[in-house]
Scaffold this active site. Structure first.
Site, PDB file in Angstrom:
ATOM      1  N   GLU A 147       0.850  -1.193   0.000  1.00 34.55           N
ATOM      2  CA  GLU A 147       0.000   0.000   0.000  1.00 34.55           C
ATOM      3  C   GLU A 147       0.884   1.242   0.000  1.00 34.55           C
ATOM      4  O   GLU A 147       1.907   1.268   0.671  1.00 34.55           O
ATOM      5  CB  GLU A 147      -0.858  -0.050   1.268  1.00 34.55           C
ATOM      6  CG  GLU A 147      -2.030   0.878   1.291  1.00 34.55           C
ATOM      7  CD  GLU A 147      -2.909   0.659   2.536  1.00 34.55           C
ATOM      8  OE1 GLU A 147      -3.299  -0.494   2.822  1.00 34.55           O
ATOM      9  OE2 GLU A 147      -3.169   1.651   3.222  1.00 34.55           O
ATOM     10  N   GLU A 169      -3.057  10.270   3.299  1.00 33.99           N
ATOM     11  CA  GLU A 169      -4.300  10.501   4.043  1.00 33.99           C
ATOM     12  C   GLU A 169      -4.309  11.955   4.483  1.00 33.99           C
ATOM     13  O   GLU A 169      -3.305  12.458   4.984  1.00 33.99           O
ATOM     14  CB  GLU A 169      -4.401   9.592   5.278  1.00 33.99           C
ATOM     15  CG  GLU A 169      -4.781   8.171   4.934  1.00 33.99           C
ATOM     16  CD  GLU A 169      -4.937   7.290   6.163  1.00 33.99           C
ATOM     17  OE1 GLU A 169      -5.031   7.812   7.294  1.00 33.99           O
ATOM     18  OE2 GLU A 169      -4.954   6.068   5.980  1.00 33.99           O
ATOM     19  N   ASP A 178       0.228   5.223   0.681  1.00 32.98           N
ATOM     20  CA  ASP A 178      -0.870   6.022   1.230  1.00 32.98           C
ATOM     21  C   ASP A 178      -0.638   7.508   1.313  1.00 32.98           C
ATOM     22  O   ASP A 178       0.375   7.937   1.870  1.00 32.98           O
ATOM     23  CB  ASP A 178      -1.051   5.686   2.721  1.00 32.98           C
ATOM     24  CG  ASP A 178      -1.744   4.408   2.958  1.00 32.98           C
ATOM     25  OD1 ASP A 178      -2.477   3.983   2.085  1.00 32.98           O
ATOM     26  OD2 ASP A 178      -1.540   3.856   4.054  1.00 32.98           O
TER      27      ASP A 178
END
Ligand SMILES: *[C@@H]1O[C@H](CO)[C@@H](O)[C@H](O)[C@H]1NC(C)=O
Length: 288
Positions: free
Chosen positions: A100, A104, A102
């Protein structure tokens, strides 16, 4: 000559699984998978919006999966009092030992800065967080958030300025995501349990729905197919595929240092309390 060039073009365009998709219609690239009418395509698919209210968040997933590439999208984040909301925008593979990459975005009360939280998971293991403030208000205008992912490294870019690099450390036995294709995911959800410095500020539902905006998706990426796994990439350079070897030239290295000096607010590599047995190895073996 023109005919030859044309046929060459057709050949390259059809034989290649390298896709440069500037999506006019986001509906062709993404499935709205969560939140019913809270996820919307507007303006003939040129604009996508995700909303959060007290009953539910919403989200989308790319139809294609990618194995290496450059993914760009413009986002305009929830304005006003967005404290407690998290807008996630990430690449992820599926399954238990997933990889993953990411971004955010942690909202804040009006006038206070968003936090850009980044992380990379390899084979199910994350714990590589770096967090940043931004040098602009991400709720006023659209800005471009990009992931460059090639066999040598991962770059996180904001308006083309690198904020983070994670180099491949496989030669030191440090796992690197390079086998599992990933889809692009985005969602908006309520995280007031933790996102506001440990749940200090609660989401103000009187301000809902909270809406984030997306446009100008571009995936210049390898899409695995029956004929290509994407793991051995042709070396012929073409202008669009600079991402295949993209790293940090002196200028982008300087910009990265500027971001780290003035805007980085958390780096797992300097969190000695968290790693009393010693920092993760990539923190001292690689120039990240
Ligand atoms: C919110 O604003 C405060 C005060 O400026 C800041 O310390 C914090 O990092 C910001 N972000 C979040 C998600 O709390």
């Amino acid at each position: 000559m023109a005919i030859l060039v044309f046929f060459l073009f057709v050949f390259v365009a059809t034989s290649s699984n390298f896709r440069a998709a500037l999506a006019g219609d986001l509906g062709q690239e993404f499935d709205l998978v969560w939140g019913d009418q809270r996820a919307k395509l507007l303006d003939g698919g040129r604009l996508l919006t995700l909303s959060l209210d007290q009953a539910s968040g919403s989200g989308f997933i790319s139809k294609k999966e990618y194995l290496f590439g450059r993914i760009d999208m413009q986002l305009k984040l929830v304005a006003g009092n967005s404290a407690g909301t998290v807008t996630a925008y990430y690449l992820s593979s599926q399954g238990p030992n997933h990889d993953e990459i990411d971004f955010e975005f942690l909202g804040n009360i009006t006038g206070e800065p968003y936090i850009v939280h980044t992380n990379v998971y390899t084979q199910g293991k994350g714990e590589r967080e770096q967090q940043f403030h931004l040098w602009f208000d991400p709720t006023k205008n659209f800005h471009t958030y990009s992931i460059v992912w090639n066999p040598q490294r991962i770059l996180f870019l904001v308006d083309n300025i690198p904020i983070r690099v994670l180099n491949n450390g496989e030669r030191f036995g440090i796992p690197f995501p390079n086998k599992q294709p990933m889809k692009l995911y985005s969602s908006i959800w309520n995280a007031d349990q933790w996102a506001t410095r440990g749940g200090l500020v609660k989401t103000d539902w009187s301000k809902s729905p909270f809406t984030a905006y997306y446009r100008n998706f571009n995936a210049d990426a390898c899409v695995p197919s029956a004929t290509s796994s994407c793991t051995s990439m042709p070396t012929t350079a073409t202008p669009n595929r600079a991402w295949r070897t993209q790293g940090l030239d002196p200028n982008s290295r300087r910009r990265l240092r500027w971001v780290h000096k003035y805007y980085m607010i958390y780096n797992y590599c300097t969190d000695l309390k968290r790693f009393p047995q010693g920092r993760p190895r990539e923190c001292h073996l690689l120039r990240n």
